[in-house]
Write a protein that holds these residues in place. Sequence first.
Motif, PDB file in Angstrom:
ATOM      1  N   PRO A   1       8.223   6.764   9.032  1.00  0.00           N
ATOM      2  CA  PRO A   1       6.870   6.238   8.877  1.00  0.00           C
ATOM      3  C   PRO A   1       6.525   6.164   7.397  1.00  0.00           C
ATOM      4  CG  PRO A   1       6.828   8.516   9.624  1.00  0.00           C
ATOM      5  CD  PRO A   1       8.249   8.068   9.689  1.00  0.00           C
ATOM      6  N   VAL A   2       5.979   5.048   6.965  1.00  0.00           N
ATOM      7  CA  VAL A   2       5.712   4.842   5.554  1.00  0.00           C
ATOM      8  C   VAL A   2       4.207   4.818   5.320  1.00  0.00           C
ATOM      9  CG1 VAL A   2       6.137   3.373   3.556  1.00  0.00           C
ATOM     10  CG2 VAL A   2       7.789   3.436   5.434  1.00  0.00           C
ATOM     11  N   SER A   3       3.703   5.654   4.429  1.00  0.00           N
ATOM     12  CA  SER A   3       2.275   5.665   4.147  1.00  0.00           C
ATOM     13  C   SER A   3       2.001   5.953   2.680  1.00  0.00           C
ATOM     14  CB  SER A   3       1.578   6.720   5.012  1.00  0.00           C
ATOM     15  OG  SER A   3       2.125   7.996   4.751  1.00  0.00           O
ATOM     16  N   ALA A   4       3.049   5.932   1.836  1.00  0.00           N
ATOM     17  CA  ALA A   4       2.886   6.308   0.434  1.00  0.00           C
ATOM     18  C   ALA A   4       2.096   5.239  -0.320  1.00  0.00           C
ATOM     19  CB  ALA A   4       4.246   6.514  -0.210  1.00  0.00           C
TER      20      ALA A   4
ATOM     21  N   TRP B   1       5.423  -2.089   3.463  1.00  0.00           N
ATOM     22  CA  TRP B   1       5.418  -2.696   4.790  1.00  0.00           C
ATOM     23  C   TRP B   1       5.625  -1.597   5.835  1.00  0.00           C
ATOM     24  CZ3 TRP B   1       3.682  -7.419   5.355  1.00  0.00           C
ATOM     25  CH2 TRP B   1       3.830  -8.345   4.308  1.00  0.00           C
ATOM     26  N   GLY B   2       4.910  -1.703   6.934  1.00  0.00           N
ATOM     27  CA  GLY B   2       5.042  -0.715   7.995  1.00  0.00           C
ATOM     28  C   GLY B   2       4.010   0.390   7.926  1.00  0.00           C
ATOM     29  N   ALA B   3       3.279   0.452   6.813  1.00  0.00           N
ATOM     30  CA  ALA B   3       2.251   1.479   6.680  1.00  0.00           C
ATOM     31  C   ALA B   3       0.948   1.002   7.295  1.00  0.00           C
ATOM     32  CB  ALA B   3       2.044   1.826   5.211  1.00  0.00           C
ATOM     33  N   ASP B   4       0.087   1.935   7.620  1.00  0.00           N
ATOM     34  CA  ASP B   4      -1.246   1.592   8.113  1.00  0.00           C
ATOM     35  C   ASP B   4      -2.110   1.144   6.946  1.00  0.00           C
ATOM     36  OD1 ASP B   4      -0.631   2.271  10.744  1.00  0.00           O
ATOM     37  OD2 ASP B   4      -1.169   4.377  10.412  1.00  0.00           O
TER      38      ASP B   4
ATOM     39  N   GLU C   1     -13.763  -2.226  -9.634  1.00  0.00           N
ATOM     40  CA  GLU C   1     -14.031  -2.168  -8.193  1.00  0.00           C
ATOM     41  C   GLU C   1     -13.785  -0.739  -7.714  1.00  0.00           C
ATOM     42  OE1 GLU C   1     -12.796  -4.682  -4.160  1.00  0.00           O
ATOM     43  OE2 GLU C   1     -11.752  -5.018  -6.056  1.00  0.00           O
ATOM     44  N   GLU C   2     -14.829  -0.096  -7.208  1.00  0.00           N
ATOM     45  CA  GLU C   2     -14.690   1.290  -6.774  1.00  0.00           C
ATOM     46  C   GLU C   2     -14.061   1.404  -5.394  1.00  0.00           C
ATOM     47  OE1 GLU C   2     -18.474   3.166  -7.011  1.00  0.00           O
ATOM     48  OE2 GLU C   2     -18.423   3.344  -9.205  1.00  0.00           O
ATOM     49  N   ASN C   3     -14.284   0.425  -4.526  1.00  0.00           N
ATOM     50  CA  ASN C   3     -13.741   0.451  -3.174  1.00  0.00           C
ATOM     51  C   ASN C   3     -12.706  -0.650  -3.017  1.00  0.00           C
ATOM     52  OD1 ASN C   3     -15.597   2.480  -1.622  1.00  0.00           O
ATOM     53  ND2 ASN C   3     -16.996   1.201  -2.803  1.00  0.00           N
ATOM     54  N   VAL C   4     -11.501  -0.257  -2.638  1.00  0.00           N
ATOM     55  CA  VAL C   4     -10.392  -1.197  -2.518  1.00  0.00           C
ATOM     56  C   VAL C   4      -9.736  -1.029  -1.146  1.00  0.00           C
ATOM     57  CG1 VAL C   4      -8.141  -1.885  -3.436  1.00  0.00           C
ATOM     58  CG2 VAL C   4      -9.970  -1.195  -5.002  1.00  0.00           C
ATOM     59  N   HIS C   5      -9.510  -2.134  -0.463  1.00  0.00           N
ATOM     60  CA  HIS C   5      -8.817  -2.114   0.834  1.00  0.00           C
ATOM     61  C   HIS C   5      -7.408  -2.651   0.644  1.00  0.00           C
ATOM     62  CE1 HIS C   5      -8.265  -2.270   5.175  1.00  0.00           C
ATOM     63  NE2 HIS C   5      -7.738  -3.473   5.000  1.00  0.00           N
ATOM     64  N   LEU C   6      -6.421  -1.888   1.122  1.00  0.00           N
ATOM     65  CA  LEU C   6      -5.018  -2.280   0.984  1.00  0.00           C
ATOM     66  C   LEU C   6      -4.402  -2.580   2.341  1.00  0.00           C
ATOM     67  CD1 LEU C   6      -3.681   0.311  -1.645  1.00  0.00           C
ATOM     68  CD2 LEU C   6      -4.422  -2.047  -2.057  1.00  0.00           C
ATOM     69  N   GLU C   7      -3.714  -3.720   2.399  1.00  0.00           N
ATOM     70  CA  GLU C   7      -2.901  -4.076   3.561  1.00  0.00           C
ATOM     71  C   GLU C   7      -1.435  -3.896   3.181  1.00  0.00           C
ATOM     72  OE1 GLU C   7      -3.679  -4.959   6.616  1.00  0.00           O
ATOM     73  OE2 GLU C   7      -5.859  -4.911   6.365  1.00  0.00           O
ATOM     74  N   PRO C   8      -0.584  -3.565   4.159  1.00  0.00           N
ATOM     75  CA  PRO C   8       0.836  -3.331   3.867  1.00  0.00           C
ATOM     76  C   PRO C   8       1.495  -4.510   3.154  1.00  0.00           C
ATOM     77  CG  PRO C   8       0.315  -2.650   6.104  1.00  0.00           C
ATOM     78  CD  PRO C   8      -0.900  -3.357   5.584  1.00  0.00           C
ATOM     79  N   GLY C   9       2.218  -4.215   2.095  1.00  0.00           N
ATOM     80  CA  GLY C   9       2.990  -5.225   1.395  1.00  0.00           C
ATOM     81  C   GLY C   9       2.200  -6.119   0.465  1.00  0.00           C
ATOM     82  N   ILE C  10       0.900  -5.903   0.360  1.00  0.00           N
ATOM     83  CA  ILE C  10       0.066  -6.755  -0.498  1.00  0.00           C
ATOM     84  C   ILE C  10      -0.541  -5.894  -1.604  1.00  0.00           C
ATOM     85  CG2 ILE C  10      -1.916  -8.296  -0.615  1.00  0.00           C
ATOM     86  CD1 ILE C  10      -1.480  -8.918   2.342  1.00  0.00           C
ATOM     87  N   LYS C  11      -0.224  -6.214  -2.846  1.00  0.00           N
ATOM     88  CA  LYS C  11      -0.724  -5.427  -3.968  1.00  0.00           C
ATOM     89  C   LYS C  11      -2.071  -5.952  -4.442  1.00  0.00           C
ATOM     90  CE  LYS C  11       3.778  -3.939  -5.701  1.00  0.00           C
ATOM     91  NZ  LYS C  11       4.688  -3.872  -6.878  1.00  0.00           N
ATOM     92  N   LYS C  12      -2.891  -5.010  -4.899  1.00  0.00           N
ATOM     93  CA  LYS C  12      -4.184  -5.371  -5.470  1.00  0.00           C
ATOM     94  C   LYS C  12      -4.297  -4.781  -6.873  1.00  0.00           C
ATOM     95  CE  LYS C  12      -7.144  -6.380  -1.547  1.00  0.00           C
ATOM     96  NZ  LYS C  12      -8.455  -6.099  -0.906  1.00  0.00           N
ATOM     97  N   GLN C  13      -5.083  -5.451  -7.694  1.00  0.00           N
ATOM     98  CA  GLN C  13      -5.226  -5.045  -9.080  1.00  0.00           C
ATOM     99  C   GLN C  13      -6.486  -4.205  -9.280  1.00  0.00           C
ATOM    100  OE1 GLN C  13      -4.281  -7.684 -12.673  1.00  0.00           O
ATOM    101  NE2 GLN C  13      -6.500  -7.794 -12.617  1.00  0.00           N
ATOM    102  N   ILE C  14      -6.297  -3.046  -9.921  1.00  0.00           N
ATOM    103  CA  ILE C  14      -7.416  -2.201 -10.329  1.00  0.00           C
ATOM    104  C   ILE C  14      -7.546  -2.340 -11.841  1.00  0.00           C
ATOM    105  CG2 ILE C  14      -8.318   0.144 -10.413  1.00  0.00           C
ATOM    106  CD1 ILE C  14      -6.496   0.790  -8.015  1.00  0.00           C
ATOM    107  N   MET C  15      -8.680  -2.842 -12.287  1.00  0.00           N
ATOM    108  CA  MET C  15      -8.855  -3.089 -13.718  1.00  0.00           C
ATOM    109  C   MET C  15      -9.694  -1.976 -14.348  1.00  0.00           C
ATOM    110  SD  MET C  15      -8.077  -5.069 -16.221  1.00  0.00           S
ATOM    111  CE  MET C  15      -7.585  -6.622 -15.449  1.00  0.00           C
TER     112      MET C  15
END
Length: 323
Positions: free
Chosen positions: A29-32, A60-63, A104-118
């Motif tokens: 299980p991947v959640s890192a 990928w595969g993480a919640d 941005e203080e609140n960030v939502h992450l989906e598996p395999g998709i990176k987001k930028q924190i500035m």
Amino acid sequence: MADRFILSRKGMIPVAALVFLALAGLVLPVSALNLSATQYIGSTPAGGTANYAILAGIPWGADPVDLLIEVVGIGQKPDLQYVAVEPIKDTYKYSGRKVVSVNEENVHLEPGIKKQIMLTFQLPADIGDESRYAMVVVHTIPGKAVNASDVNIPVFLTPIGSSPTMAGSITSLDAGTARAGQQATITTGYKNTGNIHQNNLVNTITINGPNGEVLGTYSGEPLSTALLPEKTFEFRVMPDNKNLPAGNYTILSKISLGSGQVIDRKTTTFTVTQDSKLPVSTTPAGSTPAVPATTKSSLPPVLGLVALAGALIILSCRRQQQK
């Protein structure tokens, strides 16, 4: 007993095979949480603005994960570990909590998709030569309290073109009294009295005999973590006391940077009541002595299970061939 199978897109897979793959690290299980940076050390113009982007993602595969990002104060423990300090408790003279912000203080992450924190840095125009320090904490929601899933990102900011003061003081030097059959501990307390962090600090101990002759010198490994301004650290040297004649000896303790620049030095006396021997073992504060290797060896428990699972796979395949 019949073999048990699990249906997959590629056919029937023996349960034992799944166990083997899981233990081998191939099905886990991947959640890192993955971040492109775990520390920021840089220079920013006084009165100006600078930005720094950090990429966050989960495999990928993480919640899906929701993050809360906040800027807080920074502290440093006696073992040099950097820690987050709540804003209400942040009274550090060199705090940079108010000069660091996030887009941005609140960030939502989906598996395999990176987001930028500035991160944005804005040092005051009148900051002078002083550096600033803060901690960016990435929490996993729920909960804002520090927990095992939090990631701390230390931020070190130095004004461009500044002339920082590199200074420090040995606040204490204690050797105690050496006795036959007992180890003496030479402890050097040090404080960074400058206005910038200090890298690769080294403690060197020199012991001189009654006539000024050098009897032993020890230089420890440079500290791997920078010491923040106003923070302290204790170096410890532990000689094995056996063969020195009774008498008084002089100890010189020096603190220097990795470059060799001496920051401070201090001397004290070292009394030997019976024969003793100079340094055989030395241990910096906060470190763990090496454990001697043993001749006895065995497979770790997990590897033993992997071997057992592999045997089950082979046995299962043979049974299928027999059928």
